[in-house]
Design a protein around this motif. Structure first.
Motif, PDB file in Angstrom:
ATOM      1  N   VAL A 308      77.262  63.101  41.758  1.00  0.00           N
ATOM      2  CA  VAL A 308      76.151  63.931  41.278  1.00  0.00           C
ATOM      3  C   VAL A 308      75.072  63.961  42.348  1.00  0.00           C
ATOM      4  CG1 VAL A 308      74.363  64.219  39.528  1.00  0.00           C
ATOM      5  CG2 VAL A 308      76.637  63.427  38.851  1.00  0.00           C
ATOM      6  N   ALA A 309      74.605  65.156  42.651  1.00  0.00           N
ATOM      7  CA  ALA A 309      73.543  65.340  43.637  1.00  0.00           C
ATOM      8  C   ALA A 309      72.422  66.153  43.024  1.00  0.00           C
ATOM      9  CB  ALA A 309      74.080  66.036  44.886  1.00  0.00           C
ATOM     10  N   LEU A 310      71.199  65.865  43.451  1.00  0.00           N
ATOM     11  CA  LEU A 310      70.014  66.601  43.001  1.00  0.00           C
ATOM     12  C   LEU A 310      69.616  67.545  44.127  1.00  0.00           C
ATOM     13  CD1 LEU A 310      68.191  66.647  40.492  1.00  0.00           C
ATOM     14  CD2 LEU A 310      66.660  65.093  41.671  1.00  0.00           C
ATOM     15  N   LEU A 311      69.747  68.841  43.865  1.00  0.00           N
ATOM     16  CA  LEU A 311      69.508  69.861  44.886  1.00  0.00           C
ATOM     17  C   LEU A 311      68.196  70.575  44.587  1.00  0.00           C
ATOM     18  CD1 LEU A 311      70.466  71.549  47.313  1.00  0.00           C
ATOM     19  CD2 LEU A 311      71.731  72.983  45.710  1.00  0.00           C
ATOM     20  N   SER A 312      67.280  70.582  45.551  1.00  0.00           N
ATOM     21  CA  SER A 312      65.955  71.170  45.351  1.00  0.00           C
ATOM     22  C   SER A 312      65.984  72.665  45.652  1.00  0.00           C
ATOM     23  CB  SER A 312      64.932  70.476  46.249  1.00  0.00           C
ATOM     24  OG  SER A 312      63.691  71.141  46.185  1.00  0.00           O
ATOM     25  N   ARG A 313      65.576  73.461  44.651  1.00  0.00           N
ATOM     26  CA  ARG A 313      65.449  74.908  44.878  1.00  0.00           C
ATOM     27  C   ARG A 313      64.333  75.201  45.880  1.00  0.00           C
ATOM     28  NH1 ARG A 313      66.086  74.984  39.138  1.00  0.00           N
ATOM     29  NH2 ARG A 313      67.885  76.197  38.429  1.00  0.00           N
ATOM     30  N   ASP A 314      63.297  74.359  45.862  1.00  0.00           N
ATOM     31  CA  ASP A 314      62.130  74.629  46.709  1.00  0.00           C
ATOM     32  C   ASP A 314      62.449  74.476  48.189  1.00  0.00           C
ATOM     33  OD1 ASP A 314      60.596  74.890  44.345  1.00  0.00           O
ATOM     34  OD2 ASP A 314      60.433  72.709  44.226  1.00  0.00           O
ATOM     35  N   LEU A 315      63.453  73.642  48.510  1.00  0.00           N
ATOM     36  CA  LEU A 315      63.736  73.348  49.914  1.00  0.00           C
ATOM     37  C   LEU A 315      64.952  74.100  50.447  1.00  0.00           C
ATOM     38  CD1 LEU A 315      63.135  69.481  49.857  1.00  0.00           C
ATOM     39  CD2 LEU A 315      61.527  71.285  50.496  1.00  0.00           C
ATOM     40  N   VAL A 316      65.689  74.747  49.576  1.00  0.00           N
ATOM     41  CA  VAL A 316      66.881  75.492  49.998  1.00  0.00           C
ATOM     42  C   VAL A 316      66.708  76.944  49.591  1.00  0.00           C
ATOM     43  CG1 VAL A 316      69.380  75.680  49.822  1.00  0.00           C
ATOM     44  CG2 VAL A 316      68.298  73.432  49.698  1.00  0.00           C
ATOM     45  N   ASP A 317      66.708  77.813  50.547  1.00  0.00           N
ATOM     46  CA  ASP A 317      66.445  79.227  50.296  1.00  0.00           C
ATOM     47  C   ASP A 317      67.756  79.971  50.077  1.00  0.00           C
ATOM     48  OD1 ASP A 317      65.242  81.636  49.979  1.00  0.00           O
ATOM     49  OD2 ASP A 317      64.875  81.999  52.118  1.00  0.00           O
ATOM     50  N   LEU A 318      68.293  79.856  48.855  1.00  0.00           N
ATOM     51  CA  LEU A 318      69.492  80.595  48.478  1.00  0.00           C
ATOM     52  C   LEU A 318      69.211  81.332  47.180  1.00  0.00           C
ATOM     53  CD1 LEU A 318      72.349  77.989  49.129  1.00  0.00           C
ATOM     54  CD2 LEU A 318      71.805  80.000  50.496  1.00  0.00           C
ATOM     55  N   ASN A 319      69.425  82.634  47.169  1.00  0.00           N
ATOM     56  CA  ASN A 319      69.125  83.425  45.977  1.00  0.00           C
ATOM     57  C   ASN A 319      69.949  82.980  44.779  1.00  0.00           C
ATOM     58  OD1 ASN A 319      67.216  85.000  47.284  1.00  0.00           O
ATOM     59  ND2 ASN A 319      68.747  86.494  47.975  1.00  0.00           N
ATOM     60  N   VAL A 320      71.182  82.551  45.035  1.00  0.00           N
ATOM     61  CA  VAL A 320      72.058  82.182  43.932  1.00  0.00           C
ATOM     62  C   VAL A 320      71.511  80.988  43.151  1.00  0.00           C
ATOM     63  CG1 VAL A 320      73.489  80.612  45.298  1.00  0.00           C
ATOM     64  CG2 VAL A 320      74.474  81.789  43.320  1.00  0.00           C
ATOM     65  N   LEU A 321      70.687  80.164  43.803  1.00  0.00           N
ATOM     66  CA  LEU A 321      70.137  78.991  43.115  1.00  0.00           C
ATOM     67  C   LEU A 321      69.169  79.386  42.014  1.00  0.00           C
ATOM     68  CD1 LEU A 321      69.494  76.567  46.105  1.00  0.00           C
ATOM     69  CD2 LEU A 321      71.524  76.761  44.674  1.00  0.00           C
ATOM     70  N   HIS A 322      68.504  80.510  42.143  1.00  0.00           N
ATOM     71  CA  HIS A 322      67.521  80.931  41.148  1.00  0.00           C
ATOM     72  C   HIS A 322      68.184  81.530  39.910  1.00  0.00           C
ATOM     73  CE1 HIS A 322      64.304  80.139  43.999  1.00  0.00           C
ATOM     74  NE2 HIS A 322      65.002  80.802  44.914  1.00  0.00           N
ATOM     75  N   ARG A 323      69.463  81.832  40.027  1.00  0.00           N
ATOM     76  CA  ARG A 323      70.186  82.384  38.880  1.00  0.00           C
ATOM     77  C   ARG A 323      71.073  81.337  38.200  1.00  0.00           C
ATOM     78  NH1 ARG A 323      71.277  86.188  42.935  1.00  0.00           N
ATOM     79  NH2 ARG A 323      73.487  85.595  42.961  1.00  0.00           N
ATOM     80  N   SER A 324      71.086  80.113  38.718  1.00  0.00           N
ATOM     81  CA  SER A 324      71.983  79.073  38.204  1.00  0.00           C
ATOM     82  C   SER A 324      71.207  77.793  37.968  1.00  0.00           C
ATOM     83  CB  SER A 324      73.121  78.806  39.209  1.00  0.00           C
ATOM     84  OG  SER A 324      73.739  80.008  39.615  1.00  0.00           O
ATOM     85  N   ASN A 325      71.846  76.867  37.295  1.00  0.00           N
ATOM     86  CA  ASN A 325      71.241  75.549  37.127  1.00  0.00           C
ATOM     87  C   ASN A 325      72.177  74.411  37.521  1.00  0.00           C
ATOM     88  OD1 ASN A 325      73.020  75.433  34.964  1.00  0.00           O
ATOM     89  ND2 ASN A 325      71.465  75.992  33.474  1.00  0.00           N
ATOM     90  N   VAL A 326      73.442  74.733  37.742  1.00  0.00           N
ATOM     91  CA  VAL A 326      74.430  73.740  38.134  1.00  0.00           C
ATOM     92  C   VAL A 326      75.357  74.354  39.175  1.00  0.00           C
ATOM     93  CG1 VAL A 326      76.437  72.400  37.369  1.00  0.00           C
ATOM     94  CG2 VAL A 326      74.405  72.452  35.961  1.00  0.00           C
ATOM     95  N   ALA A 327      75.766  73.549  40.147  1.00  0.00           N
ATOM     96  CA  ALA A 327      76.775  73.975  41.116  1.00  0.00           C
ATOM     97  C   ALA A 327      77.864  72.913  41.168  1.00  0.00           C
ATOM     98  CB  ALA A 327      76.160  74.180  42.499  1.00  0.00           C
ATOM     99  N   LEU A 328      79.092  73.362  41.427  1.00  0.00           N
ATOM    100  CA  LEU A 328      80.229  72.451  41.480  1.00  0.00           C
ATOM    101  C   LEU A 328      80.987  72.676  42.782  1.00  0.00           C
ATOM    102  CD1 LEU A 328      81.991  70.324  40.002  1.00  0.00           C
ATOM    103  CD2 LEU A 328      83.366  72.234  39.161  1.00  0.00           C
ATOM    104  N   LYS A 329      81.145  71.592  43.537  1.00  0.00           N
ATOM    105  CA  LYS A 329      81.897  71.634  44.786  1.00  0.00           C
ATOM    106  C   LYS A 329      83.134  70.769  44.625  1.00  0.00           C
ATOM    107  CE  LYS A 329      81.398  71.111  49.809  1.00  0.00           C
ATOM    108  NZ  LYS A 329      80.453  70.750  50.910  1.00  0.00           N
ATOM    109  N   THR A 330      84.315  71.362  44.856  1.00  0.00           N
ATOM    110  CA  THR A 330      85.565  70.625  44.724  1.00  0.00           C
ATOM    111  C   THR A 330      86.049  70.171  46.095  1.00  0.00           C
ATOM    112  OG1 THR A 330      86.772  72.719  44.813  1.00  0.00           O
ATOM    113  CG2 THR A 330      86.211  71.867  42.636  1.00  0.00           C
ATOM    114  N   PRO A 331      86.885  69.127  46.148  1.00  0.00           N
ATOM    115  CA  PRO A 331      87.301  68.576  47.444  1.00  0.00           C
ATOM    116  C   PRO A 331      88.334  69.432  48.174  1.00  0.00           C
ATOM    117  CG  PRO A 331      88.339  67.361  45.667  1.00  0.00           C
ATOM    118  CD  PRO A 331      87.380  68.310  45.024  1.00  0.00           C
ATOM    119  N   GLU A 332      88.931  70.420  47.499  1.00  0.00           N
ATOM    120  CA  GLU A 332      89.960  71.226  48.144  1.00  0.00           C
ATOM    121  C   GLU A 332      89.358  72.067  49.267  1.00  0.00           C
ATOM    122  OE1 GLU A 332      89.463  71.130  44.931  1.00  0.00           O
ATOM    123  OE2 GLU A 332      91.243  70.108  44.122  1.00  0.00           O
ATOM    124  N   GLU A 333      90.064  72.134  50.375  1.00  0.00           N
ATOM    125  CA  GLU A 333      89.618  72.919  51.516  1.00  0.00           C
ATOM    126  C   GLU A 333      89.639  74.403  51.169  1.00  0.00           C
ATOM    127  OE1 GLU A 333      88.408  72.112  54.340  1.00  0.00           O
ATOM    128  OE2 GLU A 333      88.694  69.952  54.365  1.00  0.00           O
TER     129      GLU A 333
END
Length: 837
Positions: A308-333
């Motif tokens: 689990v990671a805490l990702l700051s919207r204020d420090l990362v300028d990605l539009n998709v972050l403002h439309r979501s509240n959770v992101a999931l990254k899987t280990p598969e390449e």
């Protein structure tokens, strides 16, 4: 590329770590053909060796020699040499001379004997390595037999070190070997504890564990600061192998929550390197503390399953972050990161644990986007009506502008200053994404129009989506919440139905002191007639007057505190002048007493106030304000359900006839009424009654129909034999006696299905429960107070309801997630469909 390199590095570590368990051909690990003199003279201080003494010709030892030779390679990796010592026939020493010594292996450290092993206990490679390491690590790996021994070790470790607790069905097994090899590597970092007691395994597991399978728990004792708190435990979910234990301990040693401030595509953690997914909880500056708590809660639930990671919207300028509240990254390449909108922490956990859930949610997200596009093109599409009526109403009217000009918008900048602008400041805390909040906002706009120009009242609103920090500061834990602030300080929270009439009544009643202190006998009499105070003369509330003498100060203080709690919900007055005795005796009671004025003072009932605790007074007032023979409606149904009594309910197609009303009222005022609620329901005013009858019967019966329904025990429905028998008090009591004797057959039986709201936040009945933590009974106190004596009036005394819900269940937040509003609730999700209400 860096991520791929990290995974290769991790794989290399695994290979190196587990190399000891892989046989390597071409090397000689077993030192043979040594004489006893050569063996003992060559022992080095501090170095361990396993020796087997045998005559030159010993055919019986051949199977053992094969196994011990196979284990020599692995033991050498731990600095343990394996030696076969040939005993001359003339040697009669301790190790060569006795016949039983020839069936043993001996473990030495230097020239000191550590342990003797019968050769039948060293039956294969696993048993040899496990038993040898167990003997060498005897002081480092604790063996326990009882739960008390385990708890003592835990208590010693709290705040110092963590513990690895393992259960193996027997020593010498492959699982035992894996635990001992892990202890050899990690023993300086964690305390290893071992048991073979199945009873101890069952005592340490909430589930019913399989005693034939090995089990390993990581106990997080190092993080425990309070000695009275237990150590959290995280079980190894995979088979007990060295590789899995190593992987588990690496995960337990990783940070619980990783804070990141870069593109999630570039983030790599130990979880991803070990083949586990990484969950990002999106945060922002205003809600950091709440988001951090949310992330830690999720991390504990997913420990060992995902990072689990805490990702700051204020420090990362990605539009998709403002439309979501959770992101999931899987280990598969090559797999893209999934950005999602989830309702609560349960969905986050399910997302990781259920692999099919992610695919389903992706399909739902895609379908929602397509529906939104269709709505833009078609104003009146032929989509299914949502089953939840609140959601359906909001969806249907979402483009209608609300007349909120009379409602002041509050922010963090003007909140506290606005509270002092009026004697009463009404604040609606809501969330603009939430269906119930939007429905209540419509009622609130109607309240604003209705109360326009009312002196001393200022209506405001706070959108907790925009100002989560402010809502958190005001301890708003569920949406919507309505509070009235008196002169910017003390606040009263609304509990009840969210209709326009109920909200208006609450606000108007809150304008008057509760209880209102009356100075003269004339004011008290006018209050009972509904003439005082003048601002409430147009509102038809039952007036309740507390009468106290100078000698009843304890009861008076309890009554005043009860008024503070019931402010806005009950019209309460108080009279404690010198002539209070004369006023109370007029209604055949003595102070302390309650006077209830029904129907504008035309009927006044006197009730002795026998109990003087605040909780008893509040409970008594709420109960006495219930009608003896009420008409059941949607707003008042919860009040009568809380009594947890059977219902004797008369369903009518309109108003009751004079005869029916008279007979039912006689029954309600009789002694039998203490055991059940006598009531009626007008299907013209409350159409939901048609659905209730269809639930009870296959078709709607002819009306009027009298039913006995016990919703709280068995769910059986009995129908009064009408029209064969007329609805009279005598006939009903006779029928109830047969029913109690088991001579009546139920017309139907309700399902035992637990009817819960689709989401905790939609638990409206719980929201209506008043929050009185400081007045809650002690746990386990289920005694029901006796009913107050009826000293006057014509209404029979009724049994007071018991409070069965513990204090902790009243007014609970309803959501696990707070702050960020935690934006894990930001989705307008359609509730699950159900066919019957």
């Amino acid at each position: 590329m860096s991520t791929q390199k990290g995974r290769w590095d991790s794989s290399l570590v695994f290979l190196l770590f587990c190399a000891s368990s892989i046989p390597r051909s071409g090397s000689v690990g077993l030192q043979q053909e040594l004489s006893p003199q050569h063996y003992f003279s060559g022992l080095e201080a501090g170095k361990a060796s396993l020796a087997f003494f045998t005559p030159t010709v010993s055919p019986g030892a051949q199977p053992f020699l094969e196994q011990i030779e196979s284990s020599a390679e692995a033991l050498q990796d731990y600095g343990i040499s394996v030696v076969k010592v040939n005993c001359p026939k003339e040697d009669v020493s301790r190790y060569c001379g006795k016949e039983n010594a020839l069936r043993k292996a001996f473990l030495f450290r230097g020239n000191r004997l550590i342990r003797e092993f019968p050769t039948d206990a060293l039956f294969d490679v696993n048993s040899i390595i496990a038993n040898v390491l167990f003997a060498l690590l005897f002081n480092e790996v604790k063996y326990v037999e009882t739960l008390a021994d385990l708890e003592n070790i835990e208590n010693v470790l709290k705040g110092k070190s963590s513990m690895v607790f393992a259960y193996v069905p027997a020593t010498g097994t492959a699982e035992h070997r894996a635990v001992m090899e892990a202890a050899f590597v990690y023993g300086t970092t964690h305390q290893f504890v071992l048991t073979t007691e199945a009873a101890l395994l069952k005592a340490t597991s909430h589930d019913d564990p399989e005693v034939s399978s090995a089990w390993l728990l990581f106990c997080h004792c190092q993080q425990v600061t309070d000695p009275a708190q237990p150590c959290r435990r995280t079980a190894l979910g995979q088979p007990l192998t060295l590789l899995n234990i190593h992987r588990h301990l690496k995960l337990m040693g990783a940070p619980l929550v990783t804070e990141v401030a870069e593109d999630p595509e570039k983030v790599s953690t130990v979880h991803l390197q070990l083949g586990l997914p990484l969950v990002f909880i999106l945060s922002q500056k205003e809600t950091y503390e709440a988001d951090r708590r949310t992330a830690e809660f999720v991390a504990w639930q997913l420990l060992g399953k995902a990072g689990v990671a805490l990702l700051s919207r204020d420090l990362v300028d990605l539009n998709v972050l403002h439309r979501s509240n959770v992101a999931l990254k899987t280990p598969e390449e090559g797999m893209p990161i999934q950005y999602l909108v989830l309702e609560d922490t349960d969905e986050v956990i399910t997302l990781v644990e259920d692999k099919n859930k992610l695919k389903q949610m992706q399909e739902d997200e895609q379908q929602e986007e397509e529906e939104e596009e269709d709505e833009d093109e078609k104003e009146n599409n032929n989509q299914d009506i949502q089953d939840d009526q609140v959601l359906e109403a909001v969806s249907r009217d979402k483009k209608r502008e609300l007349p909120l000009e009379q409602v002041l918008v509050l922010t963090e900048e003007n909140f506290h200053s606005s509270l002092s602008e009026a004697a009463r400041t009404v604040v609606l805390f809501y969330a603009s994404w939430e269906a119930v909040s939007l429905a209540v906002l419509r009622s609130y706009s109607e309240v604003a129009a209705h109360l326009k120009g009312t002196p001393g009242v200022l209506l405001c609103r706070v959108n907790c989506w925009d100002w989560p920090g402010l809502c958190s500061q005001e301890n708003v834990t569920q949406f919507p919440t309505l509070r009235i602030y008196k002169e910017g300080q003390q606040s009263v929270t609304f509990h009840g139905m969210w209709g326009t009439e109920e909200l208006s009544s609450f606000i108007l009643l809150s304008r008057v002191s509760c209880p209102l202190k009356l100075a003269t006998m004339e004011e008290a009499e006018g209050y009972l007639r509904g003439e005082f105070p003048s601002e409430l003369s147009s509102h038809h509330h039952t007036s309740l007057l507390g009468v106290f003498s100078a000698a009843t100060s304890e009861a008076r203080k309890a009554f005043e505190e009860a008024g503070n709690i019931l402010s806005g919900h009950v019209r309460m007055g108080m009279y404690f002048e010198d002539d209070a005795l004369a006023l109370s005796q007029k209604y055949s009671v003595s102070p302390p007493a309650l006077l209830l004025a029904w129907s504008g003072g035309r009927s006044v009932e006197g009730i002795a106030l026998s109990k003087h605790s605040v909780q008893d007074v509040v409970q008594m007032i709420r109960y006495e304000l219930l009608e003896a023979f009420p008409e059941i409606t949607v707003p008042n149904l919860p009040q009568y359900l809380q009594l947890r009594k059977p219902f004797l309910i008369l369903f009518s197609a309109g108003g009751l006839s004079q005869m029916e009303s008279k007979e039912m009222l006689k029954l309600a005022k009789g002694r039998a009424q203490q055991a059940f609620v006598v009531c009626w329901l007008n299907l013209k005013k409350t159409p939901v009654g048609h659905g209730i009858l269809r639930k009870y019967f296959s078709t709607t019966p002819s009306l009027p129909v009298l039913l006995w329904v016990n919703l709280h025990a068995g769910g059986q429905v009995f129908k009064f034999p009408s029209p064969e028998q007329s609805i009279t008090e005598v006939n009903i009591l006779s029928w109830l006696e047969k029913l109690q004797a088991g001579l009546e057959i139920p017309s139907s039986t309700l399902s035992e299905e637990d009817w819960k709201p689709p989401l905790p936040a939609y638990d409206f009945l719980q929201m209506m429960e008043p929050s009185l933590p400081e007045l809650s009974p002690h746990p386990g106190d289920t005694s029901v107070p006796p009913p107050p004596k009826n000293a006057g009036g014509d209404r029979a005394t009724r049994e007071e309801p018991s409070q069965e819900s513990p204090a902790g269940e009243v007014g609970s937040p309803g959501r696990d997630l707070r702050g960020t509003a935690p934006r894990l609730a930001a989705r307008d999700k359609q509730g699950k469909r159900h066919s019957e209400l």
